[in-house]
Design a protein around this motif. Structure first.
Motif, PDB file in Angstrom:
ATOM      1  N   GLU A 207      26.266 -72.862  22.629  1.00  0.00           N
ATOM      2  CA  GLU A 207      24.819 -72.922  22.833  1.00  0.00           C
ATOM      3  C   GLU A 207      24.437 -74.315  23.319  1.00  0.00           C
ATOM      4  N   THR A 208      23.211 -74.425  23.759  1.00  0.00           N
ATOM      5  CA  THR A 208      22.647 -75.744  24.019  1.00  0.00           C
ATOM      6  C   THR A 208      22.277 -76.361  22.678  1.00  0.00           C
ATOM      7  N   SER A 209      22.699 -77.573  22.440  1.00  0.00           N
ATOM      8  CA  SER A 209      22.411 -78.211  21.161  1.00  0.00           C
ATOM      9  C   SER A 209      20.911 -78.444  21.009  1.00  0.00           C
ATOM     10  N   PRO A 210      20.403 -78.465  19.790  1.00  0.00           N
ATOM     11  CA  PRO A 210      18.972 -78.719  19.576  1.00  0.00           C
ATOM     12  C   PRO A 210      18.536 -80.042  20.187  1.00  0.00           C
ATOM     13  N   ALA A 211      17.311 -80.072  20.655  1.00  0.00           N
ATOM     14  CA  ALA A 211      16.800 -81.279  21.322  1.00  0.00           C
ATOM     15  C   ALA A 211      16.808 -82.475  20.384  1.00  0.00           C
ATOM     16  N   GLU A 212      16.649 -82.217  19.070  1.00  0.00           N
ATOM     17  CA  GLU A 212      16.585 -83.325  18.099  1.00  0.00           C
ATOM     18  C   GLU A 212      17.959 -83.867  17.733  1.00  0.00           C
ATOM     19  N   LEU A 213      19.034 -83.201  18.163  1.00  0.00           N
ATOM     20  CA  LEU A 213      20.392 -83.622  17.831  1.00  0.00           C
ATOM     21  C   LEU A 213      21.044 -84.283  19.035  1.00  0.00           C
ATOM     22  N   ASP A 214      21.479 -85.516  18.876  1.00  0.00           N
ATOM     23  CA  ASP A 214      22.259 -86.195  19.920  1.00  0.00           C
ATOM     24  C   ASP A 214      23.710 -85.748  19.752  1.00  0.00           C
ATOM     25  N   TYR A 215      24.055 -84.643  20.403  1.00  0.00           N
ATOM     26  CA  TYR A 215      25.368 -84.050  20.198  1.00  0.00           C
ATOM     27  C   TYR A 215      26.480 -84.904  20.794  1.00  0.00           C
ATOM     28  N   ASP A 216      26.185 -85.623  21.864  1.00  0.00           N
ATOM     29  CA  ASP A 216      27.178 -86.531  22.428  1.00  0.00           C
ATOM     30  C   ASP A 216      27.549 -87.606  21.410  1.00  0.00           C
ATOM     31  N   LEU A 217      26.550 -88.135  20.716  1.00  0.00           N
ATOM     32  CA  LEU A 217      26.809 -89.154  19.700  1.00  0.00           C
ATOM     33  C   LEU A 217      27.499 -88.534  18.486  1.00  0.00           C
ATOM     34  N   TRP A 218      27.109 -87.320  18.111  1.00  0.00           N
ATOM     35  CA  TRP A 218      27.774 -86.642  16.996  1.00  0.00           C
ATOM     36  C   TRP A 218      29.257 -86.457  17.300  1.00  0.00           C
ATOM     37  N   THR A 219      29.585 -86.094  18.527  1.00  0.00           N
ATOM     38  CA  THR A 219      30.975 -85.872  18.934  1.00  0.00           C
ATOM     39  C   THR A 219      31.758 -87.180  18.956  1.00  0.00           C
ATOM     40  N   GLY A 220      31.141 -88.254  19.417  1.00  0.00           N
ATOM     41  CA  GLY A 220      31.728 -89.586  19.333  1.00  0.00           C
ATOM     42  C   GLY A 220      33.134 -89.695  19.865  1.00  0.00           C
ATOM     43  N   PRO A 221      34.104 -90.121  19.014  1.00  0.00           N
ATOM     44  CA  PRO A 221      35.472 -90.375  19.481  1.00  0.00           C
ATOM     45  C   PRO A 221      36.246 -89.119  19.871  1.00  0.00           C
ATOM     46  N   ALA A 222      35.775 -87.957  19.467  1.00  0.00           N
ATOM     47  CA  ALA A 222      36.518 -86.713  19.687  1.00  0.00           C
ATOM     48  C   ALA A 222      36.298 -86.191  21.101  1.00  0.00           C
ATOM     49  N   PRO A 223      37.191 -85.335  21.601  1.00  0.00           N
ATOM     50  CA  PRO A 223      36.970 -84.712  22.909  1.00  0.00           C
ATOM     51  C   PRO A 223      35.691 -83.879  22.878  1.00  0.00           C
ATOM     52  N   MET A 224      34.948 -83.897  23.959  1.00  0.00           N
ATOM     53  CA  MET A 224      33.728 -83.107  24.029  1.00  0.00           C
ATOM     54  C   MET A 224      34.070 -81.627  24.090  1.00  0.00           C
ATOM     55  N   GLN A 225      33.375 -80.835  23.319  1.00  0.00           N
ATOM     56  CA  GLN A 225      33.502 -79.397  23.391  1.00  0.00           C
ATOM     57  C   GLN A 225      32.130 -78.786  23.168  1.00  0.00           C
ATOM     58  N   PRO A 226      31.923 -77.526  23.537  1.00  0.00           N
ATOM     59  CA  PRO A 226      30.590 -76.934  23.437  1.00  0.00           C
ATOM     60  C   PRO A 226      30.050 -76.937  22.017  1.00  0.00           C
ATOM     61  N   TYR A 227      28.754 -77.106  21.911  1.00  0.00           N
ATOM     62  CA  TYR A 227      28.073 -77.034  20.623  1.00  0.00           C
ATOM     63  C   TYR A 227      28.075 -75.597  20.122  1.00  0.00           C
ATOM     64  N   ARG A 228      28.395 -75.424  18.831  1.00  0.00           N
ATOM     65  CA  ARG A 228      28.313 -74.115  18.192  1.00  0.00           C
ATOM     66  C   ARG A 228      27.695 -74.283  16.802  1.00  0.00           C
ATOM     67  N   THR A 229      26.966 -73.282  16.360  1.00  0.00           N
ATOM     68  CA  THR A 229      26.324 -73.379  15.054  1.00  0.00           C
ATOM     69  C   THR A 229      27.323 -73.230  13.909  1.00  0.00           C
TER      70      THR A 229
END
Length: 477
Positions: A207-229
């Protein structure tokens, strides 16, 4: 023992005096703190465990101010800000990126309760910025970054406490001392259990991550992967890029206790782990049933976790097998006798429960890292065990339960533990052992001095990870 008791008393007593100033490369790091000066804290990760940092820790302490609340999810800000203000009278500043708070020279302490893949890097940043650190277990997502955190704590002379709170419990302190003393016989196996109910996380589409969540920052050092609930906010524990499975979750607490009773110079020489994800199909990757055996030479450490349990059958405990009997459930069961004898540990000591955060703040004031209940090198050594077990497991092969294994050599206790695991799967998951398989890990030899595997480059490569820029744990801290 008299000296040990004196140190324990000091750890549980208020430690006054003027804090020393730390120097690195000629630069003064941090503030000089008097015994009654207010310590300003930033809590990073405020959803679940971070809430405990606030409620069980800093908000209850005199002369401690929660100055910052840090989380990539802004939806948490209003409720947590109100909680702190109502409880303490202080209104914390809410930000998404820890690095913004590190620029504040009046900030003394950072308390980290983020997902595992962020622990070491954030703690290293804090040390480099002259802040003292409380970091949740496990202090690392892999062995390399845990060692780098220890190096950063030493280089910048920081107080760094690890979130293995059993170290602060007076009963565990006494039990550890009793086992180490040989009072109940020569220790043969130190056994840890961390079996808690872990249901399927199911399947969720990206899904598209919520607007209030900085998902790129949450992912941080890890490889980027799609947001899931079913990944955020909690079930990342069961996905390798972010978590370390149950052995690296609840298991670190029991691994720490199991290691605590070993001699000071005890180090893992070999590891073998096996198990699998049984009972359901989902997007989780880590095992929900795992048995791991560490060879320390004269003593072995067994660890097991079983997620297919309920509140009645769950088991979070430590047991100690000696040549004279077994210590479990607060009793000693001598060999050949059915009745257990209550352990003679004396009355409960001076520490209230839990004093772990208080001990940390006391040491921030005193600058005596030797008084920390869980100094970061101890946290690293316990988290390391979880990583070794997972590496063995991940390098294993799927083999049928129906095929007799000789993986444990002549270790009778290991075979008994494996048989117990199989019976559990039959009972809990209705598993047909005649057709089912499990992951039999690779037996690995480990050099604790260099923190490398012996003769296995593939395994040694798994001691670290590929970091996603700019969130890179440096080789030189």
């Amino acid at each position: 023992m008299a000296e040990r008791n004196r140190r324990d008393f000091l750890k549980c007593s208020a430690i006054g005096g003027v804090a020393a100033m730390a120097f690195a490369g000629g630069r003064v790091w941090g503030r000089a703190l008097g015994a009654n000066d207010r310590i300003r804290v930033a809590v990073v990760g405020i959803n679940s465990q971070g809430l405990k940092h606030l409620e069980d820790g800093y908000m209850a302490m005199k002369d401690v101010e929660v100055a910052y609340l840090v989380d990539p999810d802004r939806r948490l800000f209003d409720s947590r800000r109100k909680l702190v203000k109502d409880r303490t009278g202080f209104t914390p500043r809410c930000i998404t990126d820890l690095r913004e708070a590190l620029d504040d020279k009046s900030l003394d302490v950072v308390s980290i309760a983020t997902p595992n893949h962020w622990h070491s890097l954030q703690a290293i940043w804090c040390c480099q910025a002259g802040k003292d650190v409380y970091v949740e277990k496990p202090c690392s997502h892999n062995v390399f970054e845990g060692r780098k955190l220890v190096e950063a704590a030493r280089k910048y002379d920081r107080i760094v406490q690890h979130g293995t709170q059993n170290r602060a419990d007076r009963d565990w302190q006494k039990l550890s001392a009793a086992v180490r003393s040989g009072k109940y016989g020569k220790l043969l196996i130190s056994y840890g259990y961390a079996s808690k109910p872990r249901a399927s996380i199911g399947f969720r589409d990206p899904e598209t991550s919520p607007a209030e969540l900085d998902y790129d920052l949450w992912t941080g050092p890890a490889p980027m992967q799609p947001y899931r609930t079913n990944l955020v906010p909690y079930n990342w524990h069961w996905v390798w890029n972010f978590g370390n499975g149950e052995i690296g979750n609840q298991g670190v607490h029991q691994l720490d206790v199991a290691r605590w009773v070993l001699p000071d110079d005890a180090a893992p020489k070999q590891v073998l782990s096996l198990g699998g994800r049984f009972g359901y199909k989902d997007q989780g990757q880590t095992p929900n049933t795992q048995l791991t055996i560490f060879d320390f030479g004269d003593v072995k450490l067994f660890f097991e976790d079983r997620g297919l349990v309920d509140k009645k059958t769950m088991k979070v405990a430590n047991e100690f097998y000696t040549d004279q009997g077994v210590l479990r459930d607060g009793k000693f069961f001598p060999k050949g006798k059915g009745e257990g004898v209550p352990l003679d540990l004396g009355q409960r000591g001076f520490c209230p429960r839990p004093p772990h955060f208080q001990n940390f703040i006391q040491c921030v004031r005193s600058r005596k890292r030797e008084d920390l209940f869980a100094e970061i090198v101890e946290g690293h050594r316990s988290a390391l065990l979880a990583h070794l077990g997972n590496i063995s497991y991940r390098l294993g092969q799927d083999v049928p339960f129906s095929k007799e294994t000789r993986a444990f050599g002549d270790d009778r206790a290991a075979y008994e533990a494996f048989e117990s695991m199989k019976q559990h799967l039959v009972d809990a998951a209705k598993l047909d052992l005649a057709s089912a398989t499990y992951r039999l890990g690779r037996r690995l030899t480990f050099d604790a001095q260099s923190e490398r595997f012996v003769g296995d480059d593939e395994a040694s490569r798994m001691l670290t990870r590929e970091y996603r820029k700019p969130f890179v744990v440096p080789n030189v801290v």
